[in-house]
Design an enzyme around this catalytic site. Structure first.
Site, PDB file in Angstrom:
ATOM      1  N   ASP A  91       7.692   7.849  -9.858  1.00 48.11           N
ATOM      2  CA  ASP A  91       7.978   9.238 -10.523  1.00 48.11           C
ATOM      3  C   ASP A  91       6.893   9.700 -11.042  1.00 48.11           C
ATOM      4  O   ASP A  91       5.677   9.805 -10.021  1.00 48.11           O
ATOM      5  CB  ASP A  91       8.180   8.773 -12.291  1.00 48.11           C
ATOM      6  CG  ASP A  91       7.415   7.270 -12.448  1.00 48.11           C
ATOM      7  OD1 ASP A  91       6.245   7.381 -12.296  1.00 48.11           O
ATOM      8  OD2 ASP A  91       7.028   7.994 -14.235  1.00 48.11           O
ATOM      9  N   GLU A 150       7.415   5.207 -14.316  1.00 44.28           N
ATOM     10  CA  GLU A 150       6.000   4.247 -14.372  1.00 44.28           C
ATOM     11  C   GLU A 150       4.902   5.331 -15.928  1.00 44.28           C
ATOM     12  O   GLU A 150       3.694   4.998 -16.327  1.00 44.28           O
ATOM     13  CB  GLU A 150       4.754   4.451 -13.066  1.00 44.28           C
ATOM     14  CG  GLU A 150       3.563   3.856 -13.853  1.00 44.28           C
ATOM     15  CD  GLU A 150       2.435   4.873 -13.448  1.00 44.28           C
ATOM     16  OE1 GLU A 150       1.387   4.162 -14.570  1.00 44.28           O
ATOM     17  OE2 GLU A 150       2.192   6.025 -13.715  1.00 44.28           O
TER      18      GLU A 150
END
Length: 358
Positions: free
Chosen positions: A72, A130
C-alpha cells in the site's frame, strides 16, 4: 484485471507496480495481480489472507529467512502514473510508491519468482494497510490467524534505506493532551475560560523539549517529542471550552512502550493525557549470525532506523530483523517521491548475491 510480468527488469517492474494505485484500504487490484503471478509457481507454497500474500519455499534448509514488504501507499497527489526523470545525469523513477516501498516490493517479487533453490528457505510476505493504524495492518491480522508463518532465523523488511542496512527501529506513541474551559460569547470573554489559551504551556514544554540521542547495541537513535495536530474552537464568536493537542513521541528501542508512556506523562505532568496508539521499537538485531553474513554480502555499514517499521513485529516474535531497500527515506510520502534506477538494481544484486551464495 491488471497484470504483472515478473520476468522484466526490477526497474520496469517497479514502474508497473506503482502504476497500479493501491492506497491503504484499496490494495485489492494489486494483490490480485501479485497472487495471479505467484500462485502458479511450483517452488512456492502460497497462502493468501485478504490482500496479504505469503509465499514459502520448502527445501528443508537448516535456516529460514523472512523477507517482507507492504503493497500500500499513502494517498496519491498527482504523482501517478510514474515517469522517468534525470537528476545530475542519473536516472530516477518518479511517482507515488517508488520509494515507500514498491521498488523494494518489486525486487522481492522478481527474486521470489526466480530463486528456485536459494541457500536458505525463504518466506516472502507482501501485505496491506501498513500506512494506517496498526489494527488494520495485514501483518497484525496474519499474526492472529497464522503466527507460524512468521517463524524464521532472520528477517528483512524492504523499507527504503537508501540501499544501506538500517537496524531495528524507533518506537512510536501518539497521545492526545486536552485542556478544558467554559464557553462564553467572545464579546464577554471574561464570562468564560479559554481552553485554547490553556494549551499554551503544553506547546511551550514541547518547544523547549530537547530530544535525546541514545546508543543501542552500537547504533545511535535520535528521539523526538512533537505536536503534530491541534484542534479547538466552536465558532468565530465563542470562547472555546475544549482544546486537543495531538503529540507523537518517537523513542529509542531501549525504552519499552510503558516507559515511553511514563516519559510523556512526566513531561506533560498536570495535563490530561490520553494515549491513543503506540508500538514498541526494535533493537538492531545485528548480532545474529545471519545478519553478519548479510552485512558482509551486501557490503553495507549499518545505520539506525529513526522511523517505526514492521521490523518491530518480527523482533517481538524473537526474529532479529533489519530494513534494506532502495529509496531515500526522506522522500517517503513526499510529493516528489523518486528512486534511482541504480539503487533498485543494486539492492536486487545485493539480495540475490546473499541468497544464492554457496
Amino acid at each position: 484485471m491488471a497484470r504483472l510480468d515478473l520476468s522484466i527488469g526490477s526497474v520496469d517492474l517497479t514502474r508497473a507496480i506503482c502504476d497500479i494505485a493501491s492506497v491503504s484500504g484499496e490494495e485489492a487490484e494489486l494483490a490480485d495481480a501479485i497472487y495471479a503471478e505467484i500462485a502458479p509457481l511450483a517452488h512456492l507454497d502460497v497462502h493468501r489472507d485478504g490482500n496479504t500474500i505469503v509465499a514459502r519455499t520448502g527445501l528443508g534448509r537448516s535456516q529460514r529467512v523472512v523477507i517482507a514488504g507492504h503493497i500500500d501507499t499513502v494517498p496519491i497527489n498527482g504523482n501517478v502514473p510514474t515517469r522517468d526523470v534525470t537528476v545530475d545525469g542519473e536516472r530516477y523513477l518518479w511517482g507515488r510508491g517508488t520509494v515507500d516501498m514498491k521498488s523494494g516490493t518489486a525486487v522481492q517479487l522478481k527474486l521470489a519468482a526466480e530463486l528456485v533453490a536459494p541457500r536458505v528457505d525463504i518466506t516472502w510476505m507482501w501485505y496491506d494497510n501498513e500506512e494506517v493504524d496498526s489494527d488494520l495492518n495485514g501483518l497484525t491480522r496474519l499474526a492472529r490467524t497464522r503466527p507460524d508463518l512468521f517463524a524464521g532465523d532472520f528477517a528483512i523488511l524492504g523499507e527504503p534505506s537508501d540501499g544501506q542496512v538500517e537496524g531495528g527501529c524507533n518506537g512510536t506513541l501518539r497521545a492526545v493532551v486536552r485542556t478544558h474551559g467554559v464557553r462564553a460569547h467572545s464579546a464577554r470573554a471574561w464570562m468564560g475560560e479559554n481552553a485554547i489559551h490553556r494549551a499554551a504551556p503544553i506547546l511551550s514544554r514541547l518547544a523547549e523539549y530537547r530530544p535525546r540521542e541514545i546508543a543501542v547495541d552500537g547504533l545511535v537513535y535520535r528521539e523526538g517529542l512533537n505536536a503534530v495536530r491541534i484542534s479547538g474552537g466552536v465558532a468565530g464568536n465563542v470562547i472555546p471550552d475544549l482544546c486537543e493537542v495531538e503529540i507523537n513521541f518517537r523513542f529509542a528501542p531501549s525504552r519499552s512502550l510503558a516507559e515511553a508512556e511514563e516519559h510523556v506523562r512526566r513531561v506533560l505532568e498536570g495535563f490530561e493525557v490520553e494515549v491513543v496508539d503506540g508500538a514498541a521499537g526494535a533493537r538492531p538485531g545485528l548480532d545474529a549470525p545471519l545478519a553478519q553474513e548479510f552485512l558482509a554480502a551486501v557490503g553495507a555499514e549499518p545505520r539506525p532506523k529513526y522511523g517505526w517499521t514492521d521490523v518491530a513485529r518480527f523482533a517481538a516474535m524473537g526474529v532479529p530483523a533489519v530494513n534494506y531497500g532502495p529509496g531515500n527515506p526522506s522522500l517517503a510520502h513526499h510529493d516528489e517521491e523518486q528512486v534511482s534506477y541504480a539503487q533498485i538494481e543494486a539492492v536486487e544484486q545485493g539480495l540475490r548475491a546473499w541468497l544464492t551464495a554457496s
